[in-house]
Design a protein around this motif. Structure first.
Motif, short mmCIF file in Angstrom:
data_model
loop_
_atom_site.label_atom_id
_atom_site.label_comp_id
_atom_site.label_asym_id
_atom_site.label_seq_id
_atom_site.Cartn_x
_atom_site.Cartn_y
_atom_site.Cartn_z
N MET A 1 0.85 -1.17 0.00
CA MET A 1 0.00 0.00 0.00
C MET A 1 0.90 1.24 0.00
SD MET A 1 -2.83 1.31 2.73
CE MET A 1 -4.10 0.21 2.22
N ALA A 2 0.45 2.26 -0.69
CA ALA A 2 1.20 3.51 -0.75
C ALA A 2 0.25 4.68 -0.56
CB ALA A 2 1.91 3.65 -2.08
N ALA A 3 0.79 5.77 -0.06
CA ALA A 3 0.02 7.00 0.10
C ALA A 3 0.91 8.17 -0.31
CB ALA A 3 -0.44 7.17 1.54
N TYR A 4 0.30 9.20 -0.87
CA TYR A 4 1.04 10.38 -1.30
C TYR A 4 0.38 11.60 -0.71
CZ TYR A 4 2.86 7.02 -4.60
OH TYR A 4 3.44 5.91 -5.15
N VAL A 5 1.20 12.49 -0.19
CA VAL A 5 0.71 13.75 0.38
C VAL A 5 1.38 14.88 -0.39
CG1 VAL A 5 0.64 15.21 2.42
CG2 VAL A 5 0.42 12.72 2.66
N VAL A 6 0.57 15.82 -0.86
CA VAL A 6 1.09 16.98 -1.57
C VAL A 6 0.73 18.21 -0.78
CG1 VAL A 6 0.98 18.32 -3.69
CG2 VAL A 6 0.85 15.83 -3.80
N ALA A 7 1.74 18.97 -0.37
CA ALA A 7 1.51 20.23 0.34
C ALA A 7 1.71 21.37 -0.64
CB ALA A 7 2.49 20.36 1.51
N THR A 8 0.77 22.28 -0.69
CA THR A 8 0.83 23.37 -1.64
C THR A 8 0.40 24.68 -0.99
OG1 THR A 8 0.04 24.16 -3.79
CG2 THR A 8 -1.47 22.83 -2.52
N ARG A 9 0.84 25.77 -1.55
CA ARG A 9 0.50 27.09 -1.01
C ARG A 9 -0.70 27.71 -1.71
NH1 ARG A 9 6.52 29.73 -0.31
NH2 ARG A 9 7.25 28.13 1.10
N ASN A 10 -1.34 26.98 -2.59
CA ASN A 10 -2.51 27.53 -3.27
C ASN A 10 -3.63 26.50 -3.31
OD1 ASN A 10 -2.66 26.07 -5.92
ND2 ASN A 10 -0.56 26.78 -6.04
#
Length: 66
Positions: free
Chosen positions: A1-10
């Motif tokens: 299993m994999a998970a991806y987190v994307v942090a963005t300023r918009n």
């Protein structure tokens, strides 16, 4: 299993639909940079100009991914 987190300023982030499309609403007019990222294929960066009151379309071919 994999998970991806994307942090963005918009607030303009999308997950593609099954057919590979994504859409954004209420994007202010002007020159914008779009970054497409895929966990196994890498990323591609494209420029698009948004005109006030118009729909802008940007097509990125999957072969453009690094």
């Amino acid at each position: 299993m994999a998970a991806y987190v994307v942090a963005t300023r918009n607030p303009y982030v999308a997950v593609t639909a099954a057919d590979g499309t994504a859409s954004f609403t209420d994007v202010p007019a002007g020159a914008r940079t779009v970054l497409l990222w895929h966990p196994q294929r890498g990323r591609v960066i494209k420029a698009v100009t948004i005109e006030a009151g118009k729909v802008a379309t940007l097509t990125i071919d999957q072969t453009a991914l690094q």
